[in-house]
Design an enzyme around this catalytic site. Structure first.
Site, PDB file in Angstrom:
ATOM      1  N   CYS A   1       0.923  -1.222   0.188  1.00 19.53           N
ATOM      2  CA  CYS A   1       0.036  -0.014  -0.025  1.00 19.53           C
ATOM      3  C   CYS A   1       0.924   1.280  -0.106  1.00 19.53           C
ATOM      4  O   CYS A   1       1.719   1.419   0.753  1.00 19.53           O
ATOM      5  CB  CYS A   1      -1.005  -0.176   1.136  1.00 19.53           C
ATOM      6  SG  CYS A   1      -1.265   1.220   2.220  1.00 19.53           S
TER       7      CYS A   1
ATOM      8  N   CYS B   1       1.107   3.516   2.890  1.00 22.46           N
ATOM      9  CA  CYS B   1       1.973   2.819   4.090  1.00 22.46           C
ATOM     10  C   CYS B   1       3.211   2.929   4.007  1.00 22.46           C
ATOM     11  O   CYS B   1       4.170   3.465   4.848  1.00 22.46           O
ATOM     12  CB  CYS B   1       1.615   1.223   4.161  1.00 22.46           C
ATOM     13  SG  CYS B   1      -0.227   0.762   4.553  1.00 22.46           S
TER      14      CYS B   1
END
Ligand code: FAD
Length: 513
Positions: free
Chosen positions: A42, A45
């Protein structure tokens, strides 16, 4: 391992969780836990991970009260745990788990990831019973409590931080000191008129030390900010990291090292340490290989080559390094024996006179016990000196010294954990070094990263606590604070400090016969 495939590694001060250990880490822990649930694919992230690492380093002293962890929900097996057991719907999600959480606890998510350090303090303050036992009181001290403080607390110092109600400094410093004995820290609110007028406090924040007997003295710091208070308080007389006995120098002279203790100047570099590091690396660490070939031969070549170019040594040592280097360069076989190398190393009959003194004599790298400091201290010092020398002589390849160091550490450095951590850091951003100056600051900054990571570890010499170096005393102008009160390095000043501290002209040659 699986955990290392994620965004964090074991050297990030972050507990790496997986489906195997997540329960045992979160259930019934005596410390509260802050957990990031992320997915390594992600983008958010990935973008967030540097902040999370920085947070973990920043609050590592708080660990016994609140610990920082992460789990990669993209890992097979973890995925189910994240979504079913912990009800995570999006990444990254950061949750607070109070101390002694039960097995069915799913934690409380933070809605806003800005200022997480302050949000964590809010969570601690709102913590219900049972309170994490290692967490000191965070509420402001009252006059009544103060009056009997030394009767009810067995400490030598009480630090009072006077501050505005919205300031977090007092609580941050309280937590920064929680692993230190003989000191307690409490905040006093600006609105507490009786205490404020009693001490005549006019600056907020400001810090006062209270000793048994009723004395109040202002703590002198360069800046009225968290980092400066914590640094100064951790170094007060009598304040020691919990578990360490209070130590005084006289105990050392007498019986704890084979070598007599030599007094030395803590803010200087000694040639004896540099030569000892050379001796140990070339005669002990490299000697672990009977035959040098391929990567080890390359690493040795590069190491000796930067030594021959940049080591600011005495003439006979330089002669030796140069003849070693040309000997290595002239080898045409794709392997050499250590014996052959050693013959050149130890052949002192050459003209001009060449020699590397036998044995080690640690001076600036002396430890209070034989198992502290010494060789690793010498290795750091050596490579700082080499980056600074390469800069001074205008070397052509700005990565030459750091690459030589990286390869030396990877192939020869005896501390294998250290080598692995160092390799992680090099892989992360050594490539960003784009000048001889940034090579010096890269090594300085990374060394501080190591200091942060191992502060308080068993390998720390209690007489030489790991600090973010150089300290405010050594280089006052290297430090400042941002508008929000965060400690900030003044990189330009640090650079000039490094240039002068490690320059060949400031290396002390006393203690050499
Ligand atoms: P050291 O950290 O060895 O520093 C030596 C001297 O350099 C200090 O006395 C100071 O004068 C100066 N100095 C300190 N910080 C800086 C800085 N930021 N920039 C410039 N100069 C500075 N130990 C572990 O337990 N775990 C590890 O993962 C680990 N990794 C290591 C990796 C490498 C490459 C090396 C060389 C050592 C590593 N060590 C590790 C050992 C550890 O870093 C120390 O060297 C050791 O604990 C001795 O500490 P010391 O107090 O002598 O200071």
């Amino acid at each position: 391992s699986a955990a290392e495939a994620g965004l964090y590694t074991a050297s990030d001060q972050i507990v790496l969780l997986s489906q195997r250990n997540v329960r045992s880490a979160l259930v019934n822990s005596s410390a509260a836990m802050v957990v990031e649930f992320y997915a390594s694919w992600c983008g958010h992230c990935v973008a967030f991970s540097p902040y999370y690492k920085k947070l973990a380093r920043d609050i590592k002293e708080w660990k016994p009260a609140v610990n920082v962890a992460a789990i990669d929900c993209a890992e097979e097996g973890n995925n189910k745990v994240c979504s079913y057991d912990y009800e995570v719907r999006g990444y990254p999600t950061i949750k607070f788990f109070p101390a002694y959480s039960e097995a069915d606890s799913t934690g409380r998510p933070y809605r806003d990831l800005r200022n997480l350090r302050h949000r964590i303090i809010d969570s601690l303050e709102a913590h219900k019973e049972p309170w994490p036992p290692a967490c000191p009181p965070l509420e402001p001290i009252s006059q009544a409590e103060l009056d009997v403080f030394f009767e009810t607390n067995n400490v030598q110092h009480l630090a009072l931080i006077f501050e505005d109600v919205n300031s977090y400094v007092g609580r941050e410093v309280t937590l920064d000191l929680l692993q230190f004995d003989n000191i307690a820290v409490r905040r006093v609110l600006k609105s507490d008129h009786s205490l404020v007028t009693k001490l005549g406090v006019t600056e907020f924040p400001s810090c006062y030390l209270h000793q048994p007997g009723g004395n109040f003295t202002r703590l002198r710091v360069n800046f009225e900010a968290r980092a400066f208070y914590s640094y100064a308080l951790q170094r007060l007389p009598g304040v020691v990291r919990s578990g360490n006995p209070p130590m005084v120098l006289t105990q050392i002279h007498t019986n704890s090292t084979e070598e007599p203790w030599r007094p030395f100047n803590r803010s200087r570099v000694y040639m004896a340490d540099l030569e000892s590091a050379l001796h140990y690396s070339l005669r002990v660490e490299v000697a672990a290989f009977d035959v040098l070939e391929k990567d080890t031969l390359k690493a040795l070549n590069k190491y000796v080559s930067v030594l021959a170019k940049y080591f600011p040594g005495r003439p006979m040592v330089m002669n030796l390094l140069k003849s070693l280097n040309s000997w290595l360069k002239n080898q045409t076989d794709n392997q050499i024996s250590y014996e052959a190398f050693k013959q050149v190393l130890d052949n002192t009959a050459q003209v001009p006179h060449t020699a590397l003194p036998e044995g080690v004599r640690w001076v600036g790298c002396q430890g209070s016990q034989p198992h502290f400091r010494r060789y690793p201290c010498g290795v750091w010092t050596l490579f700082h000196v080499l980056t600074v020398q390469a800069n001074a002589t205008g070397g052509s390849d700005h990565l030459e010294v750091l690459n030589a160091m990286r390869n030396y550490i990877r192939h020869f450095f005896g501390c294998r954990d250290c080598a692995e951590h160092f390799e992680n850091m090099a892989r992360e951003d050594l490539a960003s070094v784009d000048s001889l100056q940034s090579a010096m600051t890269w090594l300085w900054f990374r060394h501080n990263r190591v200091n942060n990571r191992i502060a308080g570890a068993l390998s720390e010499d209690p007489l030489f606590p790991k600090i973010q170096w150089p300290s405010p005393e050594m280089c006052p102008s290297c430090h400042t604070v941002s508008e929000s009160g965060e400690h900030k390095w003044k990189k330009e000043q640090v650079l000039s400090f490094l240039l002068s501290y490690f320059s060949s002209s400031s290396i002390l040659t006393d203690y050499l016969e």
